[in-house]
Structures are given as structure tokens and as C-alpha cells.
Write a protein that holds these residues in place. Sequence first.
Motif, PDB file in Angstrom:
ATOM      1  N   SER A   4       0.830  -1.198   0.000  1.00 44.46           N
ATOM      2  CA  SER A   4       0.000   0.000   0.000  1.00 44.46           C
ATOM      3  C   SER A   4       0.862   1.244   0.000  1.00 44.46           C
ATOM      4  CB  SER A   4      -0.921   0.010   1.222  1.00 44.46           C
ATOM      5  OG  SER A   4      -0.151   0.118   2.406  1.00 44.46           O
ATOM      6  N   ALA A   5       0.277   2.369  -0.429  1.00 50.99           N
ATOM      7  CA  ALA A   5       1.015   3.634  -0.489  1.00 50.99           C
ATOM      8  C   ALA A   5       1.587   4.040   0.865  1.00 50.99           C
ATOM      9  CB  ALA A   5       0.114   4.733  -1.061  1.00 50.99           C
ATOM     10  N   PRO A   6       0.800   3.969   1.965  1.00 54.56           N
ATOM     11  CA  PRO A   6       1.380   4.346   3.271  1.00 54.56           C
ATOM     12  C   PRO A   6       2.583   3.496   3.645  1.00 54.56           C
ATOM     13  CG  PRO A   6      -1.001   4.315   3.390  1.00 54.56           C
ATOM     14  CD  PRO A   6      -0.634   3.713   2.060  1.00 54.56           C
ATOM     15  N   LYS A   7       2.537   2.179   3.306  1.00 58.46           N
ATOM     16  CA  LYS A   7       3.673   1.319   3.630  1.00 58.46           C
ATOM     17  C   LYS A   7       4.885   1.676   2.787  1.00 58.46           C
ATOM     18  CE  LYS A   7       1.241  -2.726   5.445  1.00 58.46           C
ATOM     19  NZ  LYS A   7       1.003  -4.184   5.281  1.00 58.46           N
ATOM     20  N   ARG A   8       4.659   1.998   1.515  1.00 62.33           N
ATOM     21  CA  ARG A   8       5.772   2.417   0.654  1.00 62.33           C
ATOM     22  C   ARG A   8       6.393   3.703   1.188  1.00 62.33           C
ATOM     23  NH1 ARG A   8       2.293   0.923  -3.673  1.00 62.33           N
ATOM     24  NH2 ARG A   8       1.806   3.125  -4.035  1.00 62.33           N
ATOM     25  N   GLU A   9       5.547   4.641   1.613  1.00 64.48           N
ATOM     26  CA  GLU A   9       6.049   5.907   2.152  1.00 64.48           C
ATOM     27  C   GLU A   9       6.830   5.677   3.441  1.00 64.48           C
ATOM     28  OE1 GLU A   9       2.589   8.291   2.593  1.00 64.48           O
ATOM     29  OE2 GLU A   9       2.238   8.496   0.432  1.00 64.48           O
ATOM     30  N   LEU A  10       6.319   4.771   4.294  1.00 67.94           N
ATOM     31  CA  LEU A  10       7.020   4.459   5.537  1.00 67.94           C
ATOM     32  C   LEU A  10       8.369   3.824   5.242  1.00 67.94           C
ATOM     33  CD1 LEU A  10       7.059   4.273   8.606  1.00 67.94           C
ATOM     34  CD2 LEU A  10       5.858   2.083   8.429  1.00 67.94           C
ATOM     35  N   SER A  11       8.396   2.912   4.261  1.00 64.91           N
ATOM     36  CA  SER A  11       9.639   2.248   3.889  1.00 64.91           C
ATOM     37  C   SER A  11      10.661   3.257   3.365  1.00 64.91           C
ATOM     38  CB  SER A  11       9.356   1.192   2.822  1.00 64.91           C
ATOM     39  OG  SER A  11      10.545   0.540   2.430  1.00 64.91           O
ATOM     40  N   ALA A  12      10.204   4.198   2.521  1.00 61.84           N
ATOM     41  CA  ALA A  12      11.100   5.232   1.991  1.00 61.84           C
ATOM     42  C   ALA A  12      11.610   6.129   3.110  1.00 61.84           C
ATOM     43  CB  ALA A  12      10.371   6.065   0.942  1.00 61.84           C
ATOM     44  N   ASP A  13      10.747   6.410   4.084  1.00 62.22           N
ATOM     45  CA  ASP A  13      11.147   7.253   5.211  1.00 62.22           C
ATOM     46  C   ASP A  13      12.229   6.562   6.041  1.00 62.22           C
ATOM     47  OD1 ASP A  13      10.724   9.540   7.146  1.00 62.22           O
ATOM     48  OD2 ASP A  13      10.196   7.853   8.440  1.00 62.22           O
ATOM     49  N   VAL A  14      12.055   5.265   6.265  1.00 64.15           N
ATOM     50  CA  VAL A  14      13.057   4.514   7.030  1.00 64.15           C
ATOM     51  C   VAL A  14      14.391   4.522   6.300  1.00 64.15           C
ATOM     52  CG1 VAL A  14      13.710   2.210   7.846  1.00 64.15           C
ATOM     53  CG2 VAL A  14      11.386   3.065   8.231  1.00 64.15           C
ATOM     54  N   ARG A  15      14.371   4.309   4.985  1.00 70.52           N
ATOM     55  CA  ARG A  15      15.601   4.339   4.190  1.00 70.52           C
ATOM     56  C   ARG A  15      16.320   5.673   4.338  1.00 70.52           C
ATOM     57  NH1 ARG A  15      16.989   0.989   0.018  1.00 70.52           N
ATOM     58  NH2 ARG A  15      17.920   2.780  -1.036  1.00 70.52           N
ATOM     59  N   MET A  16      15.593   6.765   4.209  1.00 66.99           N
ATOM     60  CA  MET A  16      16.215   8.083   4.285  1.00 66.99           C
ATOM     61  C   MET A  16      16.737   8.360   5.697  1.00 66.99           C
ATOM     62  SD  MET A  16      16.283   9.109   1.272  1.00 66.99           S
ATOM     63  CE  MET A  16      17.020  10.696   1.674  1.00 66.99           C
ATOM     64  N   ARG A  17      16.017   7.897   6.709  1.00 69.83           N
ATOM     65  CA  ARG A  17      16.499   8.065   8.089  1.00 69.83           C
ATOM     66  C   ARG A  17      17.801   7.300   8.305  1.00 69.83           C
ATOM     67  NH1 ARG A  17      11.440   6.531  11.675  1.00 69.83           N
ATOM     68  NH2 ARG A  17      13.013   6.544  13.337  1.00 69.83           N
ATOM     69  N   LEU A  18      17.881   6.116   7.746  1.00 70.27           N
ATOM     70  CA  LEU A  18      19.095   5.319   7.877  1.00 70.27           C
ATOM     71  C   LEU A  18      20.265   5.952   7.130  1.00 70.27           C
ATOM     72  CD1 LEU A  18      17.583   1.740   7.584  1.00 70.27           C
ATOM     73  CD2 LEU A  18      18.789   2.676   9.568  1.00 70.27           C
ATOM     74  N   LEU A  19      20.002   6.492   5.942  1.00 72.17           N
ATOM     75  CA  LEU A  19      21.069   7.140   5.180  1.00 72.17           C
ATOM     76  C   LEU A  19      21.549   8.402   5.891  1.00 72.17           C
ATOM     77  CD1 LEU A  19      19.706   6.675   1.552  1.00 72.17           C
ATOM     78  CD2 LEU A  19      21.638   5.502   2.610  1.00 72.17           C
ATOM     79  N   ALA A  20      20.616   9.170   6.436  1.00 68.95           N
ATOM     80  CA  ALA A  20      20.992  10.373   7.184  1.00 68.95           C
ATOM     81  C   ALA A  20      21.792  10.004   8.421  1.00 68.95           C
ATOM     82  CB  ALA A  20      19.741  11.162   7.575  1.00 68.95           C
ATOM     83  N   ALA A  21      21.398   8.925   9.085  1.00 69.83           N
ATOM     84  CA  ALA A  21      22.121   8.473  10.275  1.00 69.83           C
ATOM     85  C   ALA A  21      23.523   7.985   9.909  1.00 69.83           C
ATOM     86  CB  ALA A  21      21.340   7.358  10.965  1.00 69.83           C
ATOM     87  N   THR A  22      23.639   7.328   8.767  1.00 74.07           N
ATOM     88  CA  THR A  22      24.958   6.881   8.302  1.00 74.07           C
ATOM     89  C   THR A  22      25.884   8.069   8.075  1.00 74.07           C
ATOM     90  OG1 THR A  22      23.941   4.978   7.214  1.00 74.07           O
ATOM     91  CG2 THR A  22      26.168   5.581   6.512  1.00 74.07           C
ATOM     92  N   GLU A  23      25.353   9.094   7.439  1.00 79.06           N
ATOM     93  CA  GLU A  23      26.138  10.304   7.199  1.00 79.06           C
ATOM     94  C   GLU A  23      26.567  10.937   8.515  1.00 79.06           C
ATOM     95  OE1 GLU A  23      25.872  14.224   4.276  1.00 79.06           O
ATOM     96  OE2 GLU A  23      24.131  12.920   4.551  1.00 79.06           O
ATOM     97  N   THR A  24      25.654  11.007   9.472  1.00 84.03           N
ATOM     98  CA  THR A  24      25.961  11.564  10.790  1.00 84.03           C
ATOM     99  C   THR A  24      27.063  10.763  11.479  1.00 84.03           C
ATOM    100  OG1 THR A  24      23.729  12.430  11.089  1.00 84.03           O
ATOM    101  CG2 THR A  24      25.021  12.066  13.080  1.00 84.03           C
ATOM    102  N   CYS A  25      26.967   9.445  11.431  1.00 82.45           N
ATOM    103  CA  CYS A  25      27.950   8.590  12.094  1.00 82.45           C
ATOM    104  C   CYS A  25      29.336   8.702  11.464  1.00 82.45           C
ATOM    105  CB  CYS A  25      27.475   7.140  12.076  1.00 82.45           C
ATOM    106  SG  CYS A  25      26.067   6.808  13.163  1.00 82.45           S
TER     107      CYS A  25
END
Length: 202
Positions: A4-25
Motif C-alpha cells: 500500500s502507499a502508506p507502507k511504501r512511504e514508511l519504507s522510503a522514510d526509514v531508508r532516508m532516516r538510515l542514510l541520514a544516520a549513516t552520514e551523521t555517524c
Amino acid sequence: MAVSAPKRELSADVRMRLLAATETCIREFGYAGLSTRRVADVAGVPLSQIHYHFGSKEGLVLALLQLQDERLISRQRAMFAESEPLWKRWQKACDFLDDDFASGYVLVLQEMIAAGWSNKAVATQVQRLMRRWHDLLTTVATEAGEKLGGLGPFAPNEVASLIAHAFLGGEATLLLGMDDQRYPTRQALRKFGELLRQLEEG
């Protein structure tokens, strides 16, 4: 079964949070201190999400490099495509360097370059970024040669190599804290823009 669209959006949000966290680390601990557990903690998501979205620490880093590649090239292409004189576009490139240094992007890129010395997959991704940047600079150098009546003994791709090395070397020395009267990195890069101005207006 379709996601579903909400699940796709949640999945994309998690990916971006992880990438941002990687950059921070990477900014805080360097590539050597990067761990998937630390990234997951900073992102505030379960460790399993890293394995689900990226497979491994290497996959996470490669995805971050790809994201940065897209941002960098898009920004540089848009800037160099402007109709302003070359010297003004050069000054904007120097502004970008200041912005990228302040944001931590320069540190992340240099960490990835160093990681590529011993990790072939990372090296391949860094090379891809560098080659795209070099191709763009070659196009700009070709334009400069047409406007200035030639580039002396240099071919456009040779000029592009010198420019790329000037910025990459400048980034490395700035990270070492070498930006003073004895080693005026930023000042030297900006003064080259003044030389371009004299050539264009001369």
C-alpha cells in the motif's frame, strides 16, 4: 500482494532516516567507527531494518554514496548550465565548497575516498561519482576554451583533472586545518576565479 502507499512511504522514510544516520555517524566517528548498530541507534529503528533495506554495512555506505552522487551532480550541472560568466560560476563552486565543508559532506566524501583504497566496491562507487564530476568539468573546460581562444597546451579533460585535483586536495588540506597565510587554500581557489574574470573581460 501489492504494498500500500502508506507502507511504501514508511519504507522510503526509514531508508532516508538510515542514510541520514549513516552520514551523521561517518562525520562523528569516521568510516572506521561506523557500525550498523550505531547507525540503527541514531536512526531510531531496529537493526533488522538495515539488513532489510541495504543488506549490510557496505550496502548502506554504497547507497549513501549514490544519494550524494545524485545531489552533487544535479547541483553542479544546474549551476554550470547558467548563462553567467565562467568566473561567476567558479565563485559559486567555491561557495559550494564552503557549504559542503560546513555541512560535513566534504568529510564524508573524503572518508569514502579513503575507504575505497581497501574496499573495491566502495572504490567503484567513488570512481563513478568522480568520473561524472570530471565529465562535467570537461564540458565546462571545453566551453572555456571556446570563449578564451584556447587552453594553451592543455586538452579540456586535462584542465578538468587539474580543477578536480585542486578541489579534492583543497578539501583534504582544509580537513587537516591547513587554511592560513602559509597555506591559503580557500583564498587561492577564489583568486583563480579572479584570473578567469580578467581573461574573460580582457
